[in-house]
Design a protein around this motif. Sequence first.
Motif, PDB file in Angstrom:
ATOM      1  N   ARG A 104      39.787  44.792  42.927  1.00 51.45           N
ATOM      2  CA  ARG A 104      39.498  43.676  42.025  1.00 51.45           C
ATOM      3  C   ARG A 104      40.321  43.830  40.753  1.00 51.45           C
ATOM      4  O   ARG A 104      40.665  44.944  40.360  1.00 51.45           O
ATOM      5  CB  ARG A 104      38.026  43.673  41.615  1.00 51.45           C
ATOM      6  CG  ARG A 104      37.074  43.556  42.749  1.00 51.45           C
ATOM      7  CD  ARG A 104      35.628  43.703  42.251  1.00 51.45           C
ATOM      8  NE  ARG A 104      34.729  43.888  43.347  1.00 51.45           N
ATOM      9  CZ  ARG A 104      34.227  42.905  44.078  1.00 51.45           C
ATOM     10  NH1 ARG A 104      34.562  41.676  43.810  1.00 51.45           N
ATOM     11  NH2 ARG A 104      33.414  43.148  45.071  1.00 51.45           N
ATOM     12  N   PHE A 105      40.586  42.699  40.119  1.00 50.42           N
ATOM     13  CA  PHE A 105      41.204  42.726  38.799  1.00 50.42           C
ATOM     14  C   PHE A 105      40.763  41.495  38.023  1.00 50.42           C
ATOM     15  O   PHE A 105      40.269  40.523  38.594  1.00 50.42           O
ATOM     16  CB  PHE A 105      42.734  42.815  38.872  1.00 50.42           C
ATOM     17  CG  PHE A 105      43.388  41.588  39.424  1.00 50.42           C
ATOM     18  CD1 PHE A 105      43.759  40.550  38.589  1.00 50.42           C
ATOM     19  CD2 PHE A 105      43.653  41.476  40.783  1.00 50.42           C
ATOM     20  CE1 PHE A 105      44.373  39.409  39.091  1.00 50.42           C
ATOM     21  CE2 PHE A 105      44.257  40.344  41.290  1.00 50.42           C
ATOM     22  CZ  PHE A 105      44.615  39.310  40.448  1.00 50.42           C
ATOM     23  N   TYR A 106      40.930  41.561  36.711  1.00 48.84           N
ATOM     24  CA  TYR A 106      40.572  40.462  35.816  1.00 48.84           C
ATOM     25  C   TYR A 106      41.746  40.220  34.887  1.00 48.84           C
ATOM     26  O   TYR A 106      42.402  41.163  34.453  1.00 48.84           O
ATOM     27  CB  TYR A 106      39.324  40.812  34.995  1.00 48.84           C
ATOM     28  CG  TYR A 106      38.161  41.221  35.857  1.00 48.84           C
ATOM     29  CD1 TYR A 106      37.885  42.570  36.098  1.00 48.84           C
ATOM     30  CD2 TYR A 106      37.358  40.275  36.466  1.00 48.84           C
ATOM     31  CE1 TYR A 106      36.835  42.949  36.913  1.00 48.84           C
ATOM     32  CE2 TYR A 106      36.308  40.644  37.276  1.00 48.84           C
ATOM     33  CZ  TYR A 106      36.054  41.992  37.497  1.00 48.84           C
ATOM     34  OH  TYR A 106      35.020  42.359  38.310  1.00 48.84           O
ATOM     35  N   LYS A 107      42.030  38.954  34.592  1.00 45.34           N
ATOM     36  CA  LYS A 107      43.155  38.629  33.729  1.00 45.34           C
ATOM     37  C   LYS A 107      42.794  37.415  32.896  1.00 45.34           C
ATOM     38  O   LYS A 107      42.302  36.412  33.422  1.00 45.34           O
ATOM     39  CB  LYS A 107      44.397  38.342  34.568  1.00 45.34           C
ATOM     40  CG  LYS A 107      45.651  38.129  33.764  1.00 45.34           C
ATOM     41  CD  LYS A 107      46.845  38.165  34.685  1.00 45.34           C
ATOM     42  CE  LYS A 107      48.137  38.105  33.918  1.00 45.34           C
ATOM     43  NZ  LYS A 107      48.415  39.272  33.123  1.00 45.34           N
ATOM     44  N   ASP A 108      43.037  37.507  31.594  1.00 44.04           N
ATOM     45  CA  ASP A 108      42.868  36.374  30.692  1.00 44.04           C
ATOM     46  C   ASP A 108      44.243  35.794  30.407  1.00 44.04           C
ATOM     47  O   ASP A 108      45.182  36.516  30.054  1.00 44.04           O
ATOM     48  CB  ASP A 108      42.193  36.805  29.390  1.00 44.04           C
ATOM     49  CG  ASP A 108      40.728  37.146  29.599  1.00 44.04           C
ATOM     50  OD1 ASP A 108      40.074  36.453  30.404  1.00 44.04           O
ATOM     51  OD2 ASP A 108      40.246  38.104  28.971  1.00 44.04           O
ATOM     52  N   GLU A 127      39.679  33.359  41.355  1.00 45.08           N
ATOM     53  CA  GLU A 127      38.672  32.433  40.836  1.00 45.08           C
ATOM     54  C   GLU A 127      38.968  32.226  39.360  1.00 45.08           C
ATOM     55  O   GLU A 127      38.973  33.185  38.583  1.00 45.08           O
ATOM     56  CB  GLU A 127      37.269  33.005  41.023  1.00 45.08           C
ATOM     57  CG  GLU A 127      36.188  32.069  40.585  1.00 45.08           C
ATOM     58  CD  GLU A 127      34.801  32.638  40.792  1.00 45.08           C
ATOM     59  OE1 GLU A 127      33.844  32.022  40.291  1.00 45.08           O
ATOM     60  OE2 GLU A 127      34.659  33.682  41.447  1.00 45.08           O
ATOM     61  N   GLU A 142      38.202  30.511  35.663  1.00 41.52           N
ATOM     62  CA  GLU A 142      37.066  30.067  34.857  1.00 41.52           C
ATOM     63  C   GLU A 142      37.561  29.789  33.443  1.00 41.52           C
ATOM     64  O   GLU A 142      38.249  30.621  32.852  1.00 41.52           O
ATOM     65  CB  GLU A 142      36.014  31.179  34.840  1.00 41.52           C
ATOM     66  CG  GLU A 142      34.770  30.863  34.095  1.00 41.52           C
ATOM     67  CD  GLU A 142      33.806  32.038  34.153  1.00 41.52           C
ATOM     68  OE1 GLU A 142      33.395  32.497  33.075  1.00 41.52           O
ATOM     69  OE2 GLU A 142      33.475  32.476  35.268  1.00 41.52           O
ATOM     70  N   LYS A 161      37.643  29.584  29.554  1.00 47.61           N
ATOM     71  CA  LYS A 161      37.005  30.314  28.453  1.00 47.61           C
ATOM     72  C   LYS A 161      37.232  29.607  27.122  1.00 47.61           C
ATOM     73  O   LYS A 161      37.092  30.200  26.086  1.00 47.61           O
ATOM     74  CB  LYS A 161      37.567  31.733  28.375  1.00 47.61           C
ATOM     75  CG  LYS A 161      37.053  32.652  29.448  1.00 47.61           C
ATOM     76  CD  LYS A 161      37.534  34.050  29.222  1.00 47.61           C
ATOM     77  CE  LYS A 161      36.792  34.672  28.063  1.00 47.61           C
ATOM     78  NZ  LYS A 161      37.152  36.058  27.830  1.00 47.61           N
ATOM     79  N   HIS A 200      40.066  32.584  32.297  1.00 44.49           N
ATOM     80  CA  HIS A 200      39.745  33.917  32.816  1.00 44.49           C
ATOM     81  C   HIS A 200      39.914  33.873  34.335  1.00 44.49           C
ATOM     82  O   HIS A 200      39.351  32.999  34.993  1.00 44.49           O
ATOM     83  CB  HIS A 200      38.310  34.300  32.436  1.00 44.49           C
ATOM     84  CG  HIS A 200      37.886  35.632  32.933  1.00 44.49           C
ATOM     85  ND1 HIS A 200      38.384  36.806  32.425  1.00 44.49           N
ATOM     86  CD2 HIS A 200      37.021  35.992  33.918  1.00 44.49           C
ATOM     87  CE1 HIS A 200      37.824  37.824  33.062  1.00 44.49           C
ATOM     88  NE2 HIS A 200      37.000  37.341  33.973  1.00 44.49           N
ATOM     89  N   ILE A 201      40.704  34.787  34.860  1.00 41.99           N
ATOM     90  CA  ILE A 201      40.974  34.831  36.297  1.00 41.99           C
ATOM     91  C   ILE A 201      40.387  36.109  36.871  1.00 41.99           C
ATOM     92  O   ILE A 201      40.648  37.203  36.368  1.00 41.99           O
ATOM     93  CB  ILE A 201      42.484  34.774  36.589  1.00 41.99           C
ATOM     94  CG1 ILE A 201      43.078  33.484  36.042  1.00 41.99           C
ATOM     95  CG2 ILE A 201      42.746  34.884  38.096  1.00 41.99           C
ATOM     96  CD1 ILE A 201      44.581  33.405  36.169  1.00 41.99           C
ATOM     97  N   ARG A 202      39.591  35.947  37.920  1.00 42.19           N
ATOM     98  CA  ARG A 202      39.069  37.090  38.668  1.00 42.19           C
ATOM     99  C   ARG A 202      39.794  37.126  40.002  1.00 42.19           C
ATOM    100  O   ARG A 202      39.798  36.140  40.744  1.00 42.19           O
ATOM    101  CB  ARG A 202      37.572  36.941  38.898  1.00 42.19           C
ATOM    102  CG  ARG A 202      36.743  37.183  37.678  1.00 42.19           C
ATOM    103  CD  ARG A 202      35.262  37.231  38.026  1.00 42.19           C
ATOM    104  NE  ARG A 202      34.762  35.905  38.359  1.00 42.19           N
ATOM    105  CZ  ARG A 202      34.087  35.145  37.534  1.00 42.19           C
ATOM    106  NH1 ARG A 202      33.833  35.551  36.327  1.00 42.19           N
ATOM    107  NH2 ARG A 202      33.662  33.962  37.915  1.00 42.19           N
TER     108      ARG A 202
END
Length: 165
Positions: free
Chosen positions: A12-16, A67, A69, A71, A77-79
């Motif tokens: 998993r990773f998260y990116k703004d 995914e 979202e 913000k 925000h990308i998951r």
Amino acid sequence: MDTNNEIRLRLRFYKDVDQNIDSLRQKFIHFTTTKSPDFILKIKEYHIWINIKGVKKRYWSPHLHLEMESKGENQTHIRGLFGPDPNLWTFFMFLHFMIAGTFIIFCGIAYSDYVLKKNTADDFLVMLLMVFAWFLLYVIAKQIRSNGEKQMNDIEKVFLEIIES
């Protein structure tokens, strides 16, 4: 992304991103019109799947689920979740349930044999084999993930190219 120090099989990773969610989505839609020979994108609302296609696709080829979202007005925000092909994942889950079910059934049989003062060695042997099979599935899954690591990096490069375009 360091994949060697991860215990999880699905990375998993998260990116703004400092972009509007709709303009970012449009970049992904535009990429689908370029007809890339190696990648296919599926877009449903703010969920995007990037898959390997063509001659490069193997049974161990990963896919990326994104995914998005909102913000704020200009921030998204990308998951991201890398995973195996859904058919392969379903097959592995089926095997896990079969192994767990066999283990539980033989636990009940071993208890019954113990209460009836019968030999329980065969029951415990099957239970031990199920534990071994479960660890074997984990090792196989790790091997499949390492086989797909180069393709995972390629998908990540495409994802970053689309965002920066």
